[in-house]
Design an enzyme around this catalytic site. Structure first.
Site, mmCIF file in Angstrom:
data_model
loop_
_atom_site.group_PDB
_atom_site.id
_atom_site.type_symbol
_atom_site.label_atom_id
_atom_site.label_comp_id
_atom_site.label_asym_id
_atom_site.label_seq_id
_atom_site.Cartn_x
_atom_site.Cartn_y
_atom_site.Cartn_z
ATOM 1 C CB VAL A 1 -3.295 8.677 4.146
ATOM 2 C CG1 VAL A 1 -2.718 9.831 3.835
ATOM 3 C CG2 VAL A 1 -2.037 7.374 3.915
ATOM 4 N NE ARG B 1 -7.422 -3.453 7.622
ATOM 5 C CZ ARG B 1 -6.045 -2.859 7.700
ATOM 6 N NH1 ARG B 1 -5.548 -2.430 6.927
ATOM 7 N NH2 ARG B 1 -5.516 -3.429 8.872
ATOM 8 C CG ASP C 1 5.430 6.026 6.735
ATOM 9 O OD1 ASP C 1 5.851 6.934 6.556
ATOM 10 O OD2 ASP C 1 4.928 5.630 7.868
ATOM 11 C CG ASP D 1 -0.353 -0.421 2.471
ATOM 12 O OD1 ASP D 1 0.891 -0.345 2.711
ATOM 13 O OD2 ASP D 1 -0.976 -0.465 3.686
ATOM 14 C CG ASP E 1 -4.921 -0.230 9.784
ATOM 15 O OD1 ASP E 1 -4.089 -0.226 8.956
ATOM 16 O OD2 ASP E 1 -5.027 -0.427 10.839
HETATM 17 P P1 IMP Z 1 6.904 1.440 6.513
HETATM 18 O O1 IMP Z 1 7.484 0.115 6.888
HETATM 19 O O2 IMP Z 1 7.186 2.555 7.501
HETATM 20 O O3 IMP Z 1 7.406 2.121 5.166
HETATM 21 O O4 IMP Z 1 5.471 1.256 6.560
HETATM 22 C C1 IMP Z 1 4.613 0.405 5.852
HETATM 23 C C2 IMP Z 1 3.538 -0.094 6.498
HETATM 24 O O5 IMP Z 1 2.856 0.906 7.340
HETATM 25 C C3 IMP Z 1 2.435 0.179 5.447
HETATM 26 O O6 IMP Z 1 2.673 -1.060 4.656
HETATM 27 C C4 IMP Z 1 1.287 0.442 6.004
HETATM 28 O O7 IMP Z 1 0.597 -0.909 6.371
HETATM 29 C C5 IMP Z 1 1.761 1.015 7.142
HETATM 30 N N1 IMP Z 1 1.451 2.589 7.120
HETATM 31 C C6 IMP Z 1 2.536 3.423 6.742
HETATM 32 N N2 IMP Z 1 1.933 4.836 6.754
HETATM 33 C C7 IMP Z 1 0.776 4.640 6.810
HETATM 34 C C8 IMP Z 1 -0.393 5.597 7.101
HETATM 35 O O8 IMP Z 1 -0.321 6.797 6.967
HETATM 36 N N3 IMP Z 1 -1.689 5.175 7.183
HETATM 37 C C9 IMP Z 1 -1.922 3.814 7.534
HETATM 38 N N4 IMP Z 1 -0.925 2.924 7.381
HETATM 39 C C10 IMP Z 1 0.454 3.358 7.035
HETATM 40 MG MG MG Z 2 1.130 -2.592 5.038
#
Ligand code: IMP
Ligand code: MG
Length: 184
Positions: free
Chosen positions: A157, A169, A107, A104, A163
């Site tokens: 978001v 969702r 981040d 999705d 979520d």
């Molecule tokens: P990362 O490992 O920090 O890149 O984050 C990855 C996971 O965190 C994503 O696959 C999402 O499931 C969740 N996530 C990150 N940012 C958001 C957000 O703004 N809203 C909801 N879920 C998020």
């Molecule tokens: Mg995820």
């Protein structure tokens, strides 16, 4: 309209999401037209809605598997530790395949870094990433996003699979979670 006060602003409309997924499917159809042994790995829970819409428009042969990854134990801050829940026969299915990771959002990048390393360790022939959103922030882990839906501003978001505490969702668009709803 559902959940009236949970979001202040809609950042990506339902119509825009439709265009993003069909455009991305076209790109994938062109790139993978002659590639054998493709396997799409859908990352749960967040990528479920996006993946369903995207996969419906793909016209090359591919297997679809799913895997659960989590780094948020509720709330809006990543715990920093990514947990992968793999089915025990998944590594064998990944081996030798051309893997397309569908997730999705990019981040911090920790989830995608762990997933791509994991797929390579399983013996994937190739690993590409197909991601709906990239947050416009400096990422902790630099990842190559091979297919990107759209950048999104630095906000928490919700909607279209994303979520907050496992809620919202089901919103058909991407919106910014309203501050009033963040209880931390
Ligand atoms: P990362 O490992 O920090 O890149 O984050 C990855 C996971 O965190 C994503 O696959 C999402 O499931 C969740 N996530 C990150 N940012 C958001 C957000 O703004 N809203 C909801 N879920 C998020
Ligand atoms: Mg995820």
């Amino acid at each position: 309209m559902r959940h009236p006060k949970v979001y202040d602003r809609i950042l990506i409309t339902e119509q825009q999401l439709k265009k993003i997924t069909t455009d991305m499917a076209q790109q994938l159809n062109a790139v993978y037209a002659d590639t054998p042994d493709c396997l799409a790995l859908v990352i749960l829970e967040g990528a479920k809605y996006f993946a369903n819409d995207l996969l419906a428009h793909l016209d090359f042969p591919l297997e679809v598997e799913q895997m659960k990854a989590s780094s948020y134990l509720g709330g809006t801050q990543s715990t920093g530790t990514v947990q992968l829940e793999e089915n025990e026969d998944l590594p064998q299915k990944i081996k030798g395949k051309n893997i397309l990771i569908i997730d999705d959002i990019y981040d911090t990048g920790r989830t995608l870094a762990k997933l791509t390393d994991w797929a390579k360790d399983c013996g994937a022939a190739d690993v590409k990433t197909c991601i709906l959103l990239e947050k416009e922030i400096p990422h902790d882990e630099k990842i190559t996003i091979d297919f990107l839906g759209t950048p999104v501003e630095d906000a928490f978001v919700i909607g279209y699979g994303l979520d907050y505490n496992n809620q919202y969702r089901d919103l058909p668009f991407i919106a910014e979670l309203s501050d009033e709803y963040i209880d931390e």
